[in-house]
Write a protein that holds these residues in place. Structure first.
Motif, PDB file in Angstrom:
ATOM      1  N   TRP A  25      -0.227  -5.711  -1.143  1.00 38.52           N
ATOM      2  CA  TRP A  25      -1.361  -4.588  -1.539  1.00 38.52           C
ATOM      3  C   TRP A  25      -2.103  -5.202  -2.381  1.00 38.52           C
ATOM      4  N   ALA A  26      -3.346  -5.587  -1.953  1.00 40.79           N
ATOM      5  CA  ALA A  26      -4.312  -6.412  -3.223  1.00 40.79           C
ATOM      6  C   ALA A  26      -4.504  -5.374  -4.189  1.00 40.79           C
ATOM      7  N   GLU A  27      -4.623  -4.003  -4.209  1.00 44.65           N
ATOM      8  CA  GLU A  27      -5.023  -3.158  -5.292  1.00 44.65           C
ATOM      9  C   GLU A  27      -3.705  -2.020  -5.235  1.00 44.65           C
ATOM     10  N   THR A  28      -3.607  -1.382  -6.405  1.00 45.22           N
ATOM     11  CA  THR A  28      -2.721  -0.117  -6.793  1.00 45.22           C
ATOM     12  C   THR A  28      -3.729   1.003  -6.671  1.00 45.22           C
ATOM     13  N   GLN A  62       0.435  15.066  -1.953  1.00 45.45           N
ATOM     14  CA  GLN A  62       0.209  13.567  -2.340  1.00 45.45           C
ATOM     15  C   GLN A  62       1.348  12.899  -2.881  1.00 45.45           C
ATOM     16  N   TRP A  63       1.288  11.499  -3.271  1.00 45.45           N
ATOM     17  CA  TRP A  63       2.474  10.650  -3.874  1.00 45.45           C
ATOM     18  C   TRP A  63       1.663  10.711  -5.225  1.00 45.45           C
ATOM     19  N   THR A  64       2.701  10.650  -6.351  1.00 52.56           N
ATOM     20  CA  THR A  64       2.127  10.531  -7.621  1.00 52.56           C
ATOM     21  C   THR A  64       1.219   9.374  -7.811  1.00 52.56           C
ATOM     22  N   PHE A  65       0.137   9.818  -8.291  1.00 57.41           N
ATOM     23  CA  PHE A  65      -0.788   8.893  -8.956  1.00 57.41           C
ATOM     24  C   PHE A  65      -0.286   8.141 -10.066  1.00 57.41           C
ATOM     25  N   ARG A 246      -0.723   4.361   0.980  1.00 53.92           N
ATOM     26  CA  ARG A 246      -1.063   3.119   0.024  1.00 53.92           C
ATOM     27  C   ARG A 246      -0.555   3.328  -1.193  1.00 53.92           C
ATOM     28  N   GLN A 247      -0.430   4.640  -1.707  1.00 57.69           N
ATOM     29  CA  GLN A 247      -0.073   4.699  -3.100  1.00 57.69           C
ATOM     30  C   GLN A 247       1.465   4.467  -3.319  1.00 57.69           C
ATOM     31  N   PHE A 252       5.701   0.651  -4.698  1.00 57.32           N
ATOM     32  CA  PHE A 252       6.985  -0.100  -4.791  1.00 57.32           C
ATOM     33  C   PHE A 252       6.943  -1.617  -4.560  1.00 57.32           C
ATOM     34  N   GLU A 253       5.845  -2.127  -4.459  1.00 60.76           N
ATOM     35  CA  GLU A 253       5.614  -3.563  -4.574  1.00 60.76           C
ATOM     36  C   GLU A 253       5.720  -4.066  -5.919  1.00 60.76           C
ATOM     37  N   LEU A 254       5.157  -3.044  -6.804  1.00 62.79           N
ATOM     38  CA  LEU A 254       4.986  -3.450  -8.393  1.00 62.79           C
ATOM     39  C   LEU A 254       6.552  -3.282  -8.793  1.00 62.79           C
ATOM     40  N   VAL A 255       7.497  -2.318  -8.125  1.00 59.31           N
ATOM     41  CA  VAL A 255       8.762  -2.219  -8.617  1.00 59.31           C
ATOM     42  C   VAL A 255       9.473  -3.661  -8.360  1.00 59.31           C
ATOM     43  N   GLU A 256       9.192  -3.976  -7.014  1.00 56.61           N
ATOM     44  CA  GLU A 256       9.726  -5.526  -6.649  1.00 56.61           C
ATOM     45  C   GLU A 256       9.406  -6.350  -7.533  1.00 56.61           C
ATOM     46  N   THR A 257       8.113  -6.486  -7.926  1.00 59.89           N
ATOM     47  CA  THR A 257       7.439  -7.348  -9.078  1.00 59.89           C
ATOM     48  C   THR A 257       8.470  -7.276 -10.141  1.00 59.89           C
ATOM     49  N   TYR A 258       8.421  -6.256 -10.623  1.00 57.97           N
ATOM     50  CA  TYR A 258       9.165  -6.102 -11.993  1.00 57.97           C
ATOM     51  C   TYR A 258      10.549  -6.489 -12.037  1.00 57.97           C
TER      52      TYR A 258
END
Length: 325
Positions: A25-28, A62-65, A246-247, A252-258
């Protein structure tokens, strides 16, 4: 006169790896993206402050912003974020705070941001958040973090963005503005390494994660939405996807990164969670494409993929709760 906090040249700025070419995901979202680059510009590690991404939930429509919690930024970096009361002109406040060494987070119109060329620039009025690092009111110049990088703005676009010409329409509310007070001296007595402090923040955020599987609730709502979605335009698809697929996919890609960052700093037993959240993110990306094709062709969509994403969520959360809760 130019007021500037960080001596950054936009032409030489190197963005953070979170915005690298290899990302799924190029952007969050606008707030997280700009904070990632602002922290990076301040020579702080934004990945350390990502435990909050585990708290994302399905909110009904929606999912949490998701956004960096102020408490976490203070715990890790001594950054205090305060809301600004815009009783003077927007530009006057920006200049004042930047001159005090405080980056300014402000909601602006993407219509005047050339870095959004191809999406909103000069075509659509879209709210977004920038972080102002440099400003020269007299010569209409601005240096700011936005999205995946750092940019400079001048001329008519800058004048429009900062509302320098005339009195703003009284029916238009002033923008939401925050400023960052950088107070690292308040946490200097805490000598623990950053990963250790980040784990403390992780434990705190784990207590705020959904008590049930949010994908169960999302699937029910998604299936109820499908009938009207299939009759909608591609513009509606983009809005719906940004609020949902997308949200959480980007989150969850950021979760993986963390979690990978924690592994690099000595944390063990995280492999199952890394794989689970990584698979969840890539599955969300694929499902987004499947939804777009189904809407374009007016064909049925297999929603069992949402069950799979829910299973990934359960697996990842179970691993983390057993280790940190």
């Amino acid at each position: 006169m130019l007021k500037q906090i960080l001596p950054i040249d936009a032409s030489r700025y190197q963005n953070h790896a979170i915005h690298g070419a290899d990302r799924c995901w190029a952007e969050t979202n606008c707030y997280v993206d700009v904070m990632v680059e602002l922290l990076h510009g301040l020579e702080l590690e934004p990945i350390a402050a990502l435990p909050f991404t585990l708290c994302i939930d399905f909110e009904g429509d929606q999912w949490t912003f998701f956004k960096f919690p102020h408490q976490d930024l203070f715990t890790l970096f001594g950054i205090e974020i305060q809301e600004l009361n815009p009783w003077l002109s927007f530009a006057t406040h920006v200049e004042e705070q930047v001159s005090l060494g405080r980056p300014v987070l402000v909601e602006v119109d993407s219509y005047f941001l050339p870095d959004t060329a191809g999406t909103a620039y000069q075509t659509e009025h879209v709210k977004t958040t920038i972080a102002v690092n440099a400003v020269d009111i007299e010569n209409a110049r601005l240096g700011y973090f936005h999205g995946q990088g750092y940019y400079e703005l001048d001329g008519e676009n800058c004048r429009e963005l900062l509302q320098l010409d005339g009195i703003p329409n009284p029916r238009v509310l002033p923008p939401y503005i925050e400023y960052l007070k950088l107070r690292p001296q308040l946490i200097e007595t805490d000598r623990r390494p950053l990963p250790q402090k980040s784990v403390e923040v992780l434990r705190r955020n784990l207590a705020l994660t959904p008590s049930d599987n949010p994908f169960t609730r999302f699937k029910e709502r998604f299936e109820a939405d499908l009938d009207w979605l299939m009759a909608e335009s591609i513009e509606t698809f983009h809005k719906y996807s940004f609020a949902t697929l997308r949200q959480y996919g980007a989150c969850f890609e950021l979760v993986e990164t963390y979690l990978r960052w924690l592994e690099r700093h000595g944390e063990t037993g995280l492999n199952g969670a890394v794989e689970a959240f990584g698979s969840l993110s890539t599955t969300a990306k694929a499902f987004q494409f499947q939804l777009a094709r189904a809407m374009a062709r007016k064909r049925a969509l297999d929603t069992s993929t949402i069950n799979t994403m829910g299973e990934h969520w359960e697996q990842g959360m179970q691993t983390l709760r057993q280790k940190y809760a």
